[in-house]
Motif scaffolding. Structure first.
Motif: not given
Length: 149
Positions: A69-76, A121-123
């Motif tokens: 996870s980043t400050t802007h989005y989570d990743t799956v 989730v952004g990515r």
């Protein structure tokens, strides 16, 4: 695999035969890896499985895991994509009854679920070994798709 080795499924082209056997071996490894999740006494809430069925037969199973996870989005992360071995053979040999694009439908279902239930989730990341899946992901709008080795 046994039917190919015994000759019950005849594949004259040695390159195609090698490709199918390699795909089936990778698929077996993915299934064995996933089976360990189900044997475990603990439940990992970061791991999810998505099924795609056709006429009540499971065609594709995909394993995802929450990524960094980043400050802007989570990743799956899409970890493993497993296919029904019969479907692999039917599609590879262009036999009747093969269900094409099942993995694409599976990925679409994952994206649909993430959009509806995980807005953070952004990515989505995947290690892609199939040139067909790589091409399909590009058509679906994935960026930075690179086939692995």
């Amino acid at each position: 695999m046994n039917d190919i080795e015994s000759g019950d499924i005849s594949i004259q082209n040695p390159e195609l035969k090698s490709h199918i056997k390699s795909t089936l071996n990778a698929n077996k490894y993915y299934l064995e890896t996933s089976f360990r999740d189900f044997e475990s006494d603990t439940i990992d809430s970061d791991v999810k499985y998505y099924l795609t069925k056709y006429h009540d037969n499971t065609v594709v199973i995909t394993r995802t895991e929450d990524g960094i996870s980043t400050t802007h989005y989570d990743t799956v992360d899409i970890d493993l994509v497993m296919s029904n071995p019969d479907n692999i053979i039917k599609n590879s040999l262009s036999m009747e009854g093969g269900i094409k694009r099942a993995s694409v439908e599976n990925i679409k279902n994952i994206i649909r679920d993430l959009r509806e239930n995980s807005s953070s989730v952004g990515r989505i990341e995947a290690y892609v070994v199939s040139p067909i899946l790589e091409s399909n992901l590009r058509r679906m709008g994935f960026q930075h798709v690179q086939q692995g080795c």
